[in-house]
Scaffold this active site. Structure first.
Site, PDB file in Angstrom:
ATOM      1  N   LYS A 115      51.280 -16.075  17.648  1.00 44.08           N
ATOM      2  CA  LYS A 115      50.586 -15.901  18.614  1.00 44.08           C
ATOM      3  C   LYS A 115      50.583 -17.332  19.382  1.00 44.08           C
ATOM      4  O   LYS A 115      50.313 -17.211  20.744  1.00 44.08           O
ATOM      5  CB  LYS A 115      48.988 -15.746  18.346  1.00 44.08           C
ATOM      6  CG  LYS A 115      48.967 -14.289  17.700  1.00 44.08           C
ATOM      7  CD  LYS A 115      47.642 -13.936  17.453  1.00 44.08           C
ATOM      8  CE  LYS A 115      47.319 -12.441  17.200  1.00 44.08           C
ATOM      9  NZ  LYS A 115      45.826 -12.069  17.167  1.00 44.08           N
ATOM     10  N   LYS A 206      55.882   1.962  18.064  1.00 46.97           N
ATOM     11  CA  LYS A 206      54.777   2.233  17.658  1.00 46.97           C
ATOM     12  C   LYS A 206      53.889   2.759  18.982  1.00 46.97           C
ATOM     13  O   LYS A 206      54.072   2.310  19.694  1.00 46.97           O
ATOM     14  CB  LYS A 206      53.787   1.154  16.808  1.00 46.97           C
ATOM     15  CG  LYS A 206      54.551   0.688  15.522  1.00 46.97           C
ATOM     16  CD  LYS A 206      53.691  -0.251  14.892  1.00 46.97           C
ATOM     17  CE  LYS A 206      52.174   0.205  14.311  1.00 46.97           C
ATOM     18  NZ  LYS A 206      51.544  -0.806  13.678  1.00 46.97           N
ATOM     19  N   LYS A 209      48.136   1.375  22.623  1.00 42.33           N
ATOM     20  CA  LYS A 209      47.129   1.432  23.716  1.00 42.33           C
ATOM     21  C   LYS A 209      47.855   0.884  24.932  1.00 42.33           C
ATOM     22  O   LYS A 209      47.453   0.946  25.896  1.00 42.33           O
ATOM     23  CB  LYS A 209      45.777   0.758  23.491  1.00 42.33           C
ATOM     24  CG  LYS A 209      45.618  -0.562  23.154  1.00 42.33           C
ATOM     25  CD  LYS A 209      44.332  -1.053  23.045  1.00 42.33           C
ATOM     26  CE  LYS A 209      44.323  -2.823  23.183  1.00 42.33           C
ATOM     27  NZ  LYS A 209      43.022  -3.195  23.815  1.00 42.33           N
TER      28      LYS A 209
END
Length: 343
Positions: A115, A206, A209
């Site tokens: 991250k 995958k 959203k």
């Protein structure tokens, strides 16, 4: 048995979220309740601020996640459902555990490396200490078990390391010279392999959203007409479905749709192909759409109803947070006492 598990409050929940995590929470809730144990499920809103975020969106997503969890079957009367922010003991215990956690341990965390990327100097301190808050999340409740996927195994191992070192350094000795541990070392629960739900537009990615195309996912807010439309327009290939599972190799979109059918019907890919092998998608897609509508319609109706009732959602969080605080306070007090802090 006491299970603790958290989920970040992200918006726009879809079929992948439901089949990947939420449905497993419902099953665990029922299994643990049958054994007289506790299930604590929390919305990790404190974790959410470790990355840039919009405050209004975080508030809305937190309530939306409560609505989704309840609509999917998480029962606030059988589980303890709450958000971290309303249980300040999470943040307090994290600070106490920061004295035990080691920089070297946190530097090895794969999620931190991923991250933060190359700009580690520009990442927030919260992102670096995220795993210590995760440790506090479970140690605070004397969790015996924590469900973890592959991406969270390392963080649970860290929680156990922190608990063990804290117990070794600060736990009082009993009358026989043995240790009276402050924290329980939680064991991992590896959930049954979750269905890997892929995009309806690209079987190699995958369902997400963040996909710019809404046609790539089945949202929990989609009505029956929209679900049927998305399934019928899902990307496929011109070949009929095979009769054997091996025939799906190299056919990512076909494999994805068959897999979704199998999971939603509670059966196997082999059984689906036994019924539809040799048939084209012109027959299979309507059957899949009807199955999704049948299974998701009650969830959708309850979700839409709850999402518009802010007072009820806030009441659910207040009730769950009161229960969580009652369990958290004794552990936190023991930790303060063990460290010699005057209260």
């Amino acid at each position: 048995m006491r299970i603790v598990s958290g989920i970040q409050p992200t918006g726009n929940l879809h079929l992948g979220n439901y089949l990947g995590a939420i449905r497993n929470w419902v099953k665990m809730q029922d299994d643990v309740a049958a054994e007289g144990g506790d299930s604590l499920y929390f919305l990790a809103d404190l974790h959410a601020i470790s990355m840039p975020h919009d405050p209004a969106t975080l508030s809305a997503n937190t309530r939306e996640m409560v609505a989704a969890l309840v609509a999917c079957g998480v029962d606030p009367d059988r589980s303890i459902l709450f958000n971290q922010t309303q249980v300040p003991q999470h943040a307090e215990l994290q600070w106490l555990l920061n004295g035990t956690a080691r920089m070297g341990w946190l530097n090895r965390m794969t999620q931190w490396k991923d991250k933060a990327g190359k700009n580690r100097e520009g990442a927030s301190v919260a992102l670096f200490t995220y795993p210590v808050l995760q440790a506090a999340d479970v140690l605070l409740y004397q969790a015996t078990h924590v469900p973890v996927g592959e991406d969270q195994k390392q963080h649970l191992e860290l929680a156990r390391d922190i608990a063990q070192k804290f117990n070794n350094d600060f736990a009082p000795k009993d009358e026989n010279g043995g240790e009276d541990p402050i924290f329980t070392l939680p064991e991992p629960i590896i959930p049954p392999e979750a269905a890997r739900i892929m995009s309806l537009r690209d079987g190699s990615s995958k369902m997400s959203k963040s996909d710019p195309s809404d046609m790539a996912r089945i949202n929990l807010t989609d009505d029956a007409d929209m679900i049927m439309q998305k399934v019928k327009k899902a990307k496929t290939d011109p070949e009929p479905l095979p009769s054997e599972k091996e025939g799906l190799e190299g056919r990512a979109e076909a494999r994805n749709l068959v897999g979704i059918y199998a999971v939603m019907a509670g059966t196997t890919i082999e059984a689906v192909l036994a019924d539809f092998g040799g048939e084209g998608f012109g027959k299979f897609k309507p059957a899949l759409g009807e199955l999704l509508v049948e299974k998701l319609a009650p969830i959708n109706a309850r979700f839409v109803e709850l999402r518009g009732d802010r007072d009820s959602l806030d009441a659910i969080l207040r009730k769950g947070s009161e229960k969580a605080r009652a369990l958290a306070v004794p552990t936190l007090e023991k930790a303060y006492q063990a460290l010699g802090l005057v209260r």
